[in-house]
Motif scaffolding. Structure first.
Motif, PDB file in Angstrom:
ATOM      1  N   LEU A 188       8.527   1.847  -5.285  1.00  0.00           N
ATOM      2  CA  LEU A 188       7.535   2.850  -4.752  1.00  0.00           C
ATOM      3  C   LEU A 188       8.075   3.353  -3.384  1.00  0.00           C
ATOM      4  N   PHE A 189       8.362   2.508  -2.519  1.00  0.00           N
ATOM      5  CA  PHE A 189       8.688   2.860  -0.902  1.00  0.00           C
ATOM      6  C   PHE A 189      10.033   3.987  -1.133  1.00  0.00           C
ATOM      7  N   ILE A 190      10.829   3.391  -1.844  1.00  0.00           N
ATOM      8  CA  ILE A 190      12.070   4.371  -2.022  1.00  0.00           C
ATOM      9  C   ILE A 190      12.020   5.467  -2.649  1.00  0.00           C
ATOM     10  N   SER A 191      11.253   5.589  -3.688  1.00  0.00           N
ATOM     11  CA  SER A 191      10.665   6.820  -4.466  1.00  0.00           C
ATOM     12  C   SER A 191       9.878   7.788  -3.694  1.00  0.00           C
ATOM     13  N   LYS A 192       8.840   7.122  -3.014  1.00  0.00           N
ATOM     14  CA  LYS A 192       7.626   7.885  -2.399  1.00  0.00           C
ATOM     15  C   LYS A 192       7.695   7.943  -1.194  1.00  0.00           C
ATOM     16  N   GLY A 193       8.157   6.856  -0.609  1.00  0.00           N
ATOM     17  CA  GLY A 193       7.969   6.578   0.834  1.00  0.00           C
ATOM     18  C   GLY A 193       6.946   5.807   1.194  1.00  0.00           C
ATOM     19  N   PHE A 194       7.072   5.167   2.569  1.00  0.00           N
ATOM     20  CA  PHE A 194       5.973   3.987   2.604  1.00  0.00           C
ATOM     21  C   PHE A 194       4.614   4.422   2.878  1.00  0.00           C
ATOM     22  N   HIS A 195       4.289   5.731   3.515  1.00  0.00           N
ATOM     23  CA  HIS A 195       3.285   6.208   3.819  1.00  0.00           C
ATOM     24  C   HIS A 195       2.448   6.823   2.772  1.00  0.00           C
ATOM     25  N   LYS A 196       3.278   7.463   1.905  1.00  0.00           N
ATOM     26  CA  LYS A 196       2.564   7.972   0.513  1.00  0.00           C
ATOM     27  C   LYS A 196       2.344   7.209  -0.558  1.00  0.00           C
ATOM     28  N   THR A 197       2.615   6.076  -0.467  1.00  0.00           N
ATOM     29  CA  THR A 197       2.575   4.915  -1.348  1.00  0.00           C
ATOM     30  C   THR A 197       1.223   4.175  -0.895  1.00  0.00           C
ATOM     31  N   THR A 198       0.370   3.948  -1.926  1.00  0.00           N
ATOM     32  CA  THR A 198      -0.986   3.180  -1.889  1.00  0.00           C
ATOM     33  C   THR A 198      -1.015   1.807  -2.103  1.00  0.00           C
ATOM     34  N   THR A 199      -1.773   1.059  -1.702  1.00  0.00           N
ATOM     35  CA  THR A 199      -1.956  -0.552  -2.105  1.00  0.00           C
ATOM     36  C   THR A 199      -2.246  -0.492  -3.566  1.00  0.00           C
ATOM     37  N   ARG A 200      -3.016   0.417  -3.965  1.00  0.00           N
ATOM     38  CA  ARG A 200      -3.465   0.573  -5.534  1.00  0.00           C
ATOM     39  C   ARG A 200      -2.187   0.862  -6.382  1.00  0.00           C
ATOM     40  N   GLU A 201      -1.297   1.512  -5.794  1.00  0.00           N
ATOM     41  CA  GLU A 201       0.004   1.945  -6.558  1.00  0.00           C
ATOM     42  C   GLU A 201       0.673   0.587  -6.804  1.00  0.00           C
TER      43      GLU A 201
ATOM     44  N   PHE B   3      -1.068  -6.520 -11.427  1.00  0.00           N
ATOM     45  CA  PHE B   3      -2.306  -7.248 -11.169  1.00  0.00           C
ATOM     46  C   PHE B   3      -3.253  -6.249 -10.342  1.00  0.00           C
ATOM     47  N   SER B   4      -4.465  -6.751 -10.214  1.00  0.00           N
ATOM     48  CA  SER B   4      -5.466  -5.916  -9.806  1.00  0.00           C
ATOM     49  C   SER B   4      -5.299  -5.665  -8.382  1.00  0.00           C
ATOM     50  N   ILE B   5      -6.142  -4.703  -7.635  1.00  0.00           N
ATOM     51  CA  ILE B   5      -5.994  -4.440  -6.185  1.00  0.00           C
ATOM     52  C   ILE B   5      -6.755  -5.624  -5.624  1.00  0.00           C
ATOM     53  N   GLY B   6      -7.786  -6.480  -6.221  1.00  0.00           N
ATOM     54  CA  GLY B   6      -8.273  -7.555  -5.836  1.00  0.00           C
ATOM     55  C   GLY B   6      -7.398  -8.580  -5.429  1.00  0.00           C
ATOM     56  N   THR B   7      -6.654  -8.801  -6.659  1.00  0.00           N
ATOM     57  CA  THR B   7      -5.559  -9.751  -6.793  1.00  0.00           C
ATOM     58  C   THR B   7      -4.703  -9.654  -5.656  1.00  0.00           C
ATOM     59  N   LEU B   8      -4.131  -8.349  -5.280  1.00  0.00           N
ATOM     60  CA  LEU B   8      -3.053  -8.085  -4.394  1.00  0.00           C
ATOM     61  C   LEU B   8      -3.654  -8.601  -2.929  1.00  0.00           C
ATOM     62  N   TYR B   9      -4.795  -8.394  -2.811  1.00  0.00           N
ATOM     63  CA  TYR B   9      -5.381  -8.700  -1.279  1.00  0.00           C
ATOM     64  C   TYR B   9      -5.615 -10.005  -1.135  1.00  0.00           C
ATOM     65  N   GLU B  10      -5.473 -10.920  -2.260  1.00  0.00           N
ATOM     66  CA  GLU B  10      -5.446 -12.388  -2.082  1.00  0.00           C
ATOM     67  C   GLU B  10      -4.111 -12.910  -1.471  1.00  0.00           C
ATOM     68  N   TYR B  11      -2.946 -12.041  -1.555  1.00  0.00           N
ATOM     69  CA  TYR B  11      -1.783 -12.417  -0.845  1.00  0.00           C
ATOM     70  C   TYR B  11      -1.469 -11.738   0.100  1.00  0.00           C
ATOM     71  N   ILE B  12      -1.879 -10.455   0.494  1.00  0.00           N
ATOM     72  CA  ILE B  12      -1.450  -9.907   1.768  1.00  0.00           C
ATOM     73  C   ILE B  12      -2.787  -9.237   2.277  1.00  0.00           C
ATOM     74  N   GLU B  13      -2.763  -8.868   3.456  1.00  0.00           N
ATOM     75  CA  GLU B  13      -3.813  -8.260   4.066  1.00  0.00           C
ATOM     76  C   GLU B  13      -3.769  -6.579   4.468  1.00  0.00           C
ATOM     77  N   SER B  14      -2.644  -6.258   4.497  1.00  0.00           N
ATOM     78  CA  SER B  14      -2.280  -4.675   4.538  1.00  0.00           C
ATOM     79  C   SER B  14      -1.092  -4.533   3.846  1.00  0.00           C
ATOM     80  N   LYS B  15      -0.721  -2.919   3.747  1.00  0.00           N
ATOM     81  CA  LYS B  15       0.389  -2.283   3.334  1.00  0.00           C
ATOM     82  C   LYS B  15       1.399  -2.583   4.261  1.00  0.00           C
ATOM     83  N   GLU B  16       1.155  -2.795   5.563  1.00  0.00           N
ATOM     84  CA  GLU B  16       2.347  -3.179   6.587  1.00  0.00           C
ATOM     85  C   GLU B  16       2.789  -4.414   6.199  1.00  0.00           C
ATOM     86  N   ASP B  17       2.051  -5.435   5.760  1.00  0.00           N
ATOM     87  CA  ASP B  17       2.358  -6.867   5.327  1.00  0.00           C
ATOM     88  C   ASP B  17       3.464  -6.665   4.365  1.00  0.00           C
TER      89      ASP B  17
END
Length: 209
Positions: free
Chosen positions: A32-45, A52-66
Motif C-alpha cells: 500500500l505504501f509503495i502504490s499509494k504513499g504513506f500519507h494516502k494509505t489509511t490504517t483501515r486499508e 483482519f479487522s481494524i480493531g485487531t490491527l490496533y491490538e498489535y500497533i498504536e499508529s500508522k507511524e508504528d
C-alpha cells in the motif's frame, strides 16, 4: 551512541502471535505504501489488506507511524541478514569485499521498491524512530568499514585509514543507486553486469598502488 530499538506496545501477550501478525501487517503495508504513499494509505486499508479487522490491527500497533517503523526495521534486518550470509566462507578482506558487494547489490535489487520507500517516507517517522532507522543505515555501512579494515590488515586491500569510512559510504550508495535509478540503468545493464563493473572499479582503486 547506539540508538535503542523502539518498543511498540501490544495488547496481545503471545510473542509468536505478535511476530506473525506484524509480519502480515508489514507485507500488507509495504504494498500500500509503495502504490499509494504513506500519507494516502489509511490504517483501515492496512487492516483489510492484512486480513483482519481494524480493531485487531490496533491490538498489535498504536499508529500508522508504528507500521512504517516496523516496515523500515524489517527491511534493514533483511539487508543485514543478506550481507552476513555471503560472508561466512570468505577468506581475506578482498574476497569478503567482493562477496559483500555482490550480496548487497542483489539485496538492493530484491528490495528495490522497499529501499526507495524508506528514503521517501522516513521523514514521516517520529524523531526517535527516525534516529533509530538512520542508525541502522549507519550500521550497514559499518559492515563495509569492517571489511575494508580487514583487507588493510591482511594486505589484500590498499586504502588509507582516513578514507575507509568514505569508501564504505561510496559502496553503499552504489548499491542503492541500482534501486534509485533502475528505471534508467536497466536499459543498459543487467544486474550481474552492473555488479561486475562496479566491483571491478572498486577493487581497481583498492588493489593498485
Amino acid at each position: 551512541m547506539t540508538q535503542q530499538k523502539k518498543t511498540i506496545p501490544s495488547m496481545v501477550k503471545d510473542p509468536k502471535l505478535i511476530e506473525k501478525r506484524r509480519e502480515q501487517i508489514i507485507e500488507a503495508a509495504v504494498g500500500l505504501f509503495i502504490s499509494k504513499g504513506f500519507h494516502k494509505t489509511t490504517t483501515r486499508e492496512i487492516s483489510r489488506a492484512s486480513g483482519f479487522s481494524i480493531g485487531t490491527l490496533y491490538e498489535y500497533i498504536e499508529s500508522k507511524e508504528d507500521v512504517l517503523y516496523l516496515v523500515c526495521d524489517a527491511i534493514h534486518h533483511e539487508v543485514e541478514a543478506g550481507l552476513e550470509a555471503v560472508l561466512v566462507e570468505t577468506k581475506n578482506g578482498a574476497d569478503k569485499l567482493r562477496a559483500a558487494i555482490n550480496g548487497f547489490f542483489h539485496v538492493m535489487d530484491k528490495l528495490q521498491d522497499r529501499v526507495l520507500l524508506i528514503y521517501q517516507e522516513i521523514k514521516s517517522l517520529p524523531r526517535e524512530a527516525m534516529r533509530y532507522v538512520m542508525a541502522k543505515e549507519e550500521q550497514i555501512t559499518s559492515i563495509f568499514e569492517e571489511i575494508l579494515s580487514c583487507g588493510m590488515e591482511d594486505g589484500s586491500l590498499r586504502i588509507q585509514e582516513s578514507a575507509v569510512k568514505l569508501m564504505a559510504h561510496n559502496i553503499v550508495v552504489l548499491g542503492e543507486m541500482w534501486a534509485f535509478r533502475r528505471w534508467s540503468l536497466k536499459k543498459y545493464y543487467s544486474l550481474e553486469h552492473y555488479i561486475d563493473i562496479q566491483t571491478s572499479l572498486i577493487l581497481r582503486e583498492l588493489t593498485t598502488d
